[in-house]
Design an enzyme around this catalytic site. Structure first.
Site, PDB file in Angstrom:
ATOM      1  N   GLU A  27       4.452 -10.564  -4.904  1.00 17.06           N
ATOM      2  CA  GLU A  27       3.168 -10.143  -4.346  1.00 17.06           C
ATOM      3  C   GLU A  27       3.427  -9.376  -3.048  1.00 17.06           C
ATOM      4  O   GLU A  27       3.771  -9.970  -2.031  1.00 17.06           O
ATOM      5  CB  GLU A  27       2.285 -11.356  -4.058  1.00 17.06           C
ATOM      6  CG  GLU A  27       1.869 -12.136  -5.300  1.00 17.06           C
ATOM      7  CD  GLU A  27       1.032 -13.343  -4.937  1.00 17.06           C
ATOM      8  OE1 GLU A  27      -0.091 -13.463  -5.464  1.00 17.06           O
ATOM      9  OE2 GLU A  27       1.496 -14.170  -4.140  1.00 17.06           O
TER      10      GLU A  27
ATOM     11  N   ASP B  47       6.246 -15.448  -4.287  1.00 13.26           N
ATOM     12  CA  ASP B  47       4.899 -15.675  -3.798  1.00 13.26           C
ATOM     13  C   ASP B  47       4.752 -15.020  -2.423  1.00 13.26           C
ATOM     14  O   ASP B  47       5.605 -15.182  -1.552  1.00 13.26           O
ATOM     15  CB  ASP B  47       4.641 -17.179  -3.705  1.00 13.26           C
ATOM     16  CG  ASP B  47       3.210 -17.508  -3.347  1.00 13.26           C
ATOM     17  OD1 ASP B  47       2.304 -17.117  -4.103  1.00 13.26           O
ATOM     18  OD2 ASP B  47       3.002 -18.159  -2.306  1.00 13.26           O
TER      19      ASP B  47
END
Length: 867
Positions: free
Chosen positions: A591, A554
């Site tokens: 990400e 993340d």
């Protein structure tokens, strides 16, 4: 765990009733080297010399006559308040044993460093009071050393101040610290606290054992806490006992506290009591915290559970053989990913035993509708299931009996465009069993709410059974890890762990010393050695102890590239012979967004899309997503793209005229061409003008290159994920209202087909293949089961179950309401069945030929002919 604030430090010799004077630890001028039994990184362990000499031999500045340069009309009380507030900031950085960095100009004046063992420092018009130590530090005209600038680029222009040789630095780091600047006539000009990660890394970086270590006859605890004054472990017989059965003192050696306990501790619970100076309260605090290296927990993380993960007692039958039974993946280019939330998978599945719905064991139900669906996708070629956060996170009570619920039968009677459903859901959203889990508390322990019993070993054994079951139906397991932030901070937050044990170290702070929140909460600092080590150790834990097959990071761009490289190296070094794991099969991606304080390498080279290329680590390709669907998640919701009708079937949104629309559509096509070729920087296409260009020469609307990858396995192609609207919802929102539901279903299929047949790694949000809807909710992280439902019986796609929650969607309600109210938007079962079959077909096509899964940039350039 309740936290008691202490008025003074708990030191050896001070009783728990706190009725005696604390025994001070020495603040020394010098130290003698001694050997250490703890592994270390070439550091000298210090011990007190025979004679204790307080720091009194350095030249002091003239008597202090502080002046804050305030106007004459400022009252004494206001002056006092301003000076006291100085120490609430930490604008100076102790970056190495001999250097303090501070953005202050002293001219002909001087600076002093202050320490108070009892956190008694205060600043008044008369100067800094309450110190045990005061040392003059002199400005170094050479500036900050190159290694400091490399590690802390955001303070590259700060002045460097030299700390004299012989200062007992390690003892001082356990104190409240401050620096003050004085003018040549002795007046105080400025004062502030210090940030310590630089010096802590230099003096206390450590590679030895941490957490609980088990042997045949003992359990030994290790805790890294170099700024702590004392550490005790409170041992509890069980999860619920009110009083500890034993309280033991830990001994410190070079910043690492340890104690050896009896084998009978195994199966017990413990918390640490840490007495430490905390910069948020300017006080010595008695903090109660779990072990950062916890491998088990009681319900809601109140205590750390002492569980030996190598014990046969917590291994399902056949666990040790699982690595040999895993489905094979010959190359990372063969991977395809299905993103799934554990609770979504079975919360509404009536074919699953009610006692295990929404949990780990639902994946072991071989005849459930959900498992049958996964088997179908696996047979078609799908290789990996990506599970949303499974570690211990905040926001969901581990005890199911405490959850609140809603009468679904009542909700079903409400109109499809009503705001009542969301009102009922949001009224209990913080007390139900639902949350995505991107609010981590402890990284290394499975979440208890997904287990049948959050206490004891159940969460360990049941997590392992889940991995085992998925592997046995042909699917490898990827975990969603969230190392970029933590839910809690400070000494009192029940969800704070790391910031209680070494305050100010694990969390990234700004120039004033306050915690950065660009990731929504409490950013972590992987540029600090022991933060990086904790991340790498945690990844190895999940691979070795739970046999998972990959990780999705993340907000990976908020992690340093060096950390990602170290993580990959550590995992690749795992071998079948040594670890029972083939580490080279572990896939990493995340990400790679570049924003906040880390953007443009503001805190060092971060793991952003462009920086990570060449590493073999994947990064989400937002370019193909935005070109296919239109706009971006942050733009106007009606902005159309290649698939949703740009220029050809206008929904009425103003794009600046037809000429501009033609350019937008042609540009989107270029982006899609590059994306379908794995977003490779050097892949050549003919762009919208007919010019031959490489992927890196095709630019986004912001002027940055579209392509960033050097290898196809570095690109994760996708059009939808858990964030933002589902694929079917975004198609339903952006297309013109007059088209038929048949057309919308075909567009949904076209989007998944473009991803499935592209080079690179295809990524699908669970339900894309079933026309999944969240009733147009753009952020369903806490929207409950009602808006997040998956139906593996294919009877419903969850469209039009009420207006989505007000908090994130209200401004779009005028667009959403007429669509939900229109019955022609809703697919029927035949539409859903056709979508599933179409998805299976394109997966089979992808895996029918290696030409759809080329492993190198060279092979793609040679094989793909794009005019």
């Amino acid at each position: 765990m309740p936290v008691a604030r202490s008025s003074r430090p708990f030191l050896p010799g001070l009783s728990s009733s706190r009725t005696t004077t604390p025994t001070p630890f020495p603040l020394l001028l010098s130290s003698n080297p001694s050997s250490s039994s703890l592994p270390r990184r070439g550091l000298i362990v210090s011990s007190p010399p025979p004679t204790r000499r307080l720091l009194t031999s350095f030249r002091y500045p003239p008597p202090l006559r502080c002046s804050s340069s305030m106007p004459a009309h400022v009252s004494t009380a206001e002056s006092q308040a301003q000076w006291e507030n100085c120490l609430s900031y930490s604008r100076a950085f102790w970056v190495s044993e001999s250097v303090i960095a501070w953005n202050v100009d002293v001219g002909d004046g001087c600076c002093c460093l202050y320490a108070s063992q009892t956190a008694s420092l205060s600043v008044t018009d008369g100067g800094i009071q309450g110190h045990d130590v005061r040392i003059e530090i002199k400005e170094d005209s050479e500036g900050l050393p190159a290694n400091v600038v490399e590690k802390f680029p955001h303070i590259r222009d700060y002045k460097a101040f030299k700390v004299p040789i012989g200062v007992a630095v390690k003892s001082m780091l356990k104190c409240q610290l401050a620096v003050a600047a004085f003018s040549s006539d002795g007046r105080c000009r400025d004062a502030t606290g210090l940030q310590l990660p630089g010096i802590l890394d230099e003096l206390f970086s450590y590679d030895g054992p941490l957490g609980a270590c088990y042997s045949a006859d003992a359990v030994t605890l290790y805790l890294w806490a170099p700024t702590a004054q004392t550490v005790r472990a409170c041992i509890y017989r069980d999860a619920a006992s009110a009083e500890p059965q034993e309280i033991v003192e830990l001994r410190e050696l070079n910043g690492v506290w340890s104690v050896e306990g009896s084998k009978s501790w195994e199966g017990c619970y413990y918390t640490y009591e840490v007495c430490v100076y905390h910069p948020t309260t300017l006080s010595i605090e008695k903090c109660y915290a779990n072990d950062p290296y916890a491998r088990g927990l009681s319900s809601d993380g109140q205590r750390t559970f002492l569980v030996d993960l190598a014990s046969n007692d917590v291994k399902p039958e056949g666990w040790d053989r699982l690595t040999d039974e895993k489905p094979s993946v010959l190359s990372f280019s063969d991977i395809s990913i299905y993103e799934l939330h554990i609770r979504d998978f079975s919360a509404y599945d009536q074919t699953v035993d009610p006692d295990i719905r929404g949990g780990y064991l639902a994946f072991t139900m071989e005849d459930s509708a959900g498992v049958h669906h996964l088997k179908k996708l696996s047979r078609a070629g799908l290789t990996h299931v990506h599970l949303l956060p499974t570690f211990h996170f905040a926001g969901v009570d581990d005890v199911k009996g405490n959850w609140k619920g809603i009468d679904n039968k009542m909700l079903e009677t409400l109109p499809p465009d009503s705001d009542e459903q969301q009102a009922h859901i949001t009224a209990i959203q913080n007390d139900d069993g639902y949350n995505w889990g991107y609010n981590p508390v402890l990284w290394g322990v499975p979440k208890g709410s997904y287990a049948t019993n959050p206490n004891g070993p159940a969460r360990v054994t049941e997590f392992r059974k889940m991995v085992q079951a998925l592997n046995h139906i042909g699917l490898r397991v990827i975990l969603d890890v969230v190392y970029n932030h933590l839910q809690g901070s400070g000494p009192f937050d029940k969800d704070s762990v790391l910031d209680k044990i070494v305050p100010g170290y694990y969390l990234r702070r700004n120039a004033s010393g306050h915690v950065e929140h660009s990731t929504c909460m409490n950013n972590t600092a992987s540029e600090h050695y022991m933060v990086e080590r904790l991340i790498v150790d945690d990844l190895v834990n999940w691979v070795v102890n739970y046999k998972v097959d990959g990780f999705r990071f993340d907000l990976m761009g908020h992690i340093m590239k060096r950390t990602m490289d170290k993580a990959k190296d550590a995992l690749c070094s795992l071998t079948m012979e040594k670890d029972g794991i083939n580490g080279s099969s572990i896939y990493l991606y995340g990400e790679g967004w570049d924003f906040g304080e880390v953007s443009q390498n503001g805190r060092g080279i971060n793991a952003s899309q462009f920086n990570i290329s060449g590493s073999g680590i994947g990064s989400f390709n937002d370019r193909i997503r935005d070109a296919v669907l239109g706009g971006s998640p942050f733009g106007h919701p009606l902005q159309q793209g290649f698939l949703t009708g740009l220029m050809l079937q206008s929904n009425g949104h103003d794009n600046g005229g037809r000429d501009n629309e033609e350019v937008m559509l042609a540009t989107a096509k270029d982006h899609i061409q590059v994306g379908m070729a794995a977003n490779l920087r050097d892949f050549e296409i003919a762009d919208r003008t007919g010019k031959k260009v490489t992927g890196s020469e095709v630019l986004t609307y912001g002027g940055t290159p579209v392509a960033y990858a050097l290898s196809p396995v570095e690109t994760i192609n996708y059009v939808s994920a858990h964030d933002n609207e589902t694929l079917f919802d975004i198609v339903s929102l952006k297309t013109r209202m007059e088209i038929s539901v048949d057309d919308r279903c075909r567009l949904n299929h076209l989007a998944t087909s473009m991803i499935a047949l592209s080079q690179g790694i295809p990524f699908f949000h669970a339900g894309d293949e079933m026309l999944r809807s969240k009733s147009l909710d753009r952020d369903s992280y806490n929207s409950g089961d009602w808006f997040n439902r998956l139906d593996f019986t294919y009877n419903s796609n969850n469209w039009a179950v009420g207006l989505p929650p007000k908090e994130k969607n209200e401004k779009s309600w005028p667009l959403i309401k007429p669509r939900l109210a229109d019955p022609s938007f809703k697919p029927d079962r035949d539409h859903i069945l056709a979508a599933v079959q179409n998805f299976v077909d394109v997966l089979q096509i992808r895996y029918s030929s290696p030409l759809f899964r080329l492993p190198t940039a060279k092979a793609i350039q040679a094989s793909m002919l794009i005019p």
